[in-house]
Every structure is written in C-alpha cells, then in structure tokens.
Design an enzyme around this catalytic site. Structure first.
Site, mmCIF file in Angstrom:
data_model
loop_
_atom_site.group_PDB
_atom_site.id
_atom_site.type_symbol
_atom_site.label_atom_id
_atom_site.label_comp_id
_atom_site.label_asym_id
_atom_site.label_seq_id
_atom_site.Cartn_x
_atom_site.Cartn_y
_atom_site.Cartn_z
ATOM 1 N N ASP A 9 0.866 -1.170 0.000
ATOM 2 C CA ASP A 9 0.000 0.000 0.000
ATOM 3 C C ASP A 9 0.907 1.226 0.000
ATOM 4 O O ASP A 9 2.078 1.147 0.416
ATOM 5 C CB ASP A 9 -0.882 -0.033 1.256
ATOM 6 C CG ASP A 9 -1.696 1.235 1.422
ATOM 7 O OD1 ASP A 9 -2.469 1.569 0.507
ATOM 8 O OD2 ASP A 9 -1.533 1.904 2.457
ATOM 9 N N ALA A 10 0.404 2.358 -0.429
ATOM 10 C CA ALA A 10 1.244 3.556 -0.540
ATOM 11 C C ALA A 10 1.108 4.486 0.656
ATOM 12 O O ALA A 10 2.053 4.678 1.437
ATOM 13 C CB ALA A 10 0.911 4.304 -1.829
ATOM 14 N N ARG A 45 -7.040 12.154 7.224
ATOM 15 C CA ARG A 45 -6.823 10.758 6.841
ATOM 16 C C ARG A 45 -8.070 9.911 7.088
ATOM 17 O O ARG A 45 -8.455 9.085 6.252
ATOM 18 C CB ARG A 45 -5.632 10.193 7.627
ATOM 19 C CG ARG A 45 -5.327 8.725 7.355
ATOM 20 C CD ARG A 45 -5.055 8.467 5.894
ATOM 21 N NE ARG A 45 -4.572 7.096 5.665
ATOM 22 C CZ ARG A 45 -4.512 6.520 4.483
ATOM 23 N NH1 ARG A 45 -4.913 7.188 3.396
ATOM 24 N NH2 ARG A 45 -4.053 5.295 4.349
ATOM 25 N N SER A 122 -2.464 0.712 -4.727
ATOM 26 C CA SER A 122 -2.973 1.837 -3.944
ATOM 27 C C SER A 122 -4.302 2.362 -4.462
ATOM 28 O O SER A 122 -4.614 2.267 -5.650
ATOM 29 C CB SER A 122 -1.936 2.975 -3.977
ATOM 30 O OG SER A 122 -2.424 4.143 -3.365
ATOM 31 N N ASN A 123 -5.047 2.977 -3.527
ATOM 32 C CA ASN A 123 -6.232 3.758 -3.890
ATOM 33 C C ASN A 123 -5.870 5.011 -4.671
ATOM 34 O O ASN A 123 -6.727 5.619 -5.309
ATOM 35 C CB ASN A 123 -6.985 4.184 -2.631
ATOM 36 C CG ASN A 123 -7.861 3.094 -2.057
ATOM 37 O OD1 ASN A 123 -8.261 2.167 -2.749
ATOM 38 N ND2 ASN A 123 -8.169 3.208 -0.770
#
Length: 229
Positions: A9-10, A45, A122-123
């Site tokens: 994930d980023a 976030r 990633s999203n």
C-alpha cells in the site's frame, strides 16, 4: 509456495500521510495552524478513508484526488479553518510531495537485490502516485505502481487485489502484501495473500472476519520476513 512478489500500500505504508500537515505547521506565519495540525492530519486521513469506503458501497467512484480534497475540506472545517484558502492550497500541494518513511528506500532495495518483484497497490490516482514515487526517489526499486483507477473501485474490493496477479502472473500464495491499514491487510488475508500490517501507532486489531498474518512496527524486516515464507 515461496513468495515471489512484494506489494505495498502507498499512503501511510510507504509514504507518511501526516507529513503535509506537519511541514505546513512548521512554516513561518502558520502559527494558528500549528495549534491544530495534529487533529487536522488525523481527521483528514480518517475522512479520506471513510469516503473511499462509502463511495465503493454506493457505487459512486471518484478518483483519489477528489476524495483527498473532500477529506481535507471536512478536516479544516472541523477545526474552524475552512476559510483559509491559502492553507488549503498549501496542504494539497504538499500532499504531492509526501516523504517516505526513513527505512523505505533501503528496504525496497534489499527486496530487489534478493530477486523479488516489487510494486505499489494503492487507492491513489496514477498522477498522485507518480508524484509520490518521484518525490521519494524510489521509482528504480519498484517494478510497477498499480492504481485502483484501472478497475474503478476502492479497496478492499477483490478486483483491486486481482490486479497483482494480472500484472505479475503470480498465484495469490506467492504475494506478500503490506499495508499500514489493518482492515486492508486483514481483507488481503481473506483474499489469499500473505500479509503484514505495519502498525506504527499501536492500534487494536480491526474486528473483521480475517486478521493480518503478521504485524510489524515498521518496514525494516520485510526482506527477512519474505524469505521466511
């Protein structure tokens, strides 16, 4: 079946999502923001993630940059800072230049030296991810950067995790998936990946049908873990 592919994930995993607010708070003339930056970063976030889930459930996809702006607008309003257009612009600009966590470059280099395929899943939108990778200087130790935009839905939809096998031609059992989001690592466990939850904040485990197979406080030992699987 040994691990051949390490996927990360980023945001929050390789890149420090609090860095934008932290840096802005330290700049001259932003003393008022300095008193609120921790809350703004946390709210930003949280809402960013919540909006991805809600959009996925509602079938109302938008790219991650729009969601990121929506989350920031909520966070600024919650702290009484909604009228500061210059602050908003600065925070958004800094989000394109997020710092990588200190151990990230050496960890990725070690994986490549050991012969693993490496990627981001990633999203984030392709443009956002390109900016983050370039800013962090880790493009030469990544084989690919995979974005949910190619399937039009956010994690943890299985179609997102499918992108790894489609790109690398590997079985699920050959993938080590690493995320700072416990729900992401847990759902990837259910999908069939080996998983690591990088729990930097010491949070409780999410109450889901699946849990991350491994838990670490940073990424330093990922190469050793990959070799042990």
């Amino acid at each position: 079946m040994p691990v051949t592919t390490c996927v990360f994930d980023a945001y929050g995993t390789l890149f420090d999502v609090a860095a934008a607010a932290r840096q802005a708070a330290a700049e001259p003339g932003r003393e008022a923001f300095a008193a609120h930056w921790v809350k703004v970063a946390s709210d930003w976030r949280l809402k960013q993630l919540q909006y991805t889930w809600l959009r996925a459930v509602a079938g109302a996809h938008a790219d991650f940059w729009e969601v990121t702006q929506n989350g920031l607008d909520w966070a600024l309003e919650a702290s009484g800072l909604a009228g500061d257009a210059a602050l908003r612009e600065r925070l958004l600009a800094l989000y394109w230049e997020l710092a990588a966590y200190p151990e990230v470059p050496a960890m990725l280099a070690a994986l490549k030296a050991a012969g693993y395929q490496t990627a981001i899943l990633s999203n984030g939108s392709p443009a956002m991810l390109e900016g983050a990778v370039q800013s962090a200087g880790v493009g030469d130790v990544l084989d690919d950067v995979l974005s949910v935009e190619s399937v039009g839905v956010f994690k943890p939809d299985a179609r997102v995790y499918d992108l790894v096998g489609q790109r690398f031609g590997c079985a699920r059992e050959e993938v080590l998936f690493v995320s700072s989001n416990g729900w992401d690592a847990g759902c990837a466990t259910g999908y069939g990946f080996h998983t690591v939850w990088v729990n930097r904040a010491g949070e409780p485990v999410d109450r889901l049908p699946w849990v991350p197979a491994n838990r670490l406080t940073d990424l330093t030992t990922i190469p050793e873990l990959a070799q042990s699987l």
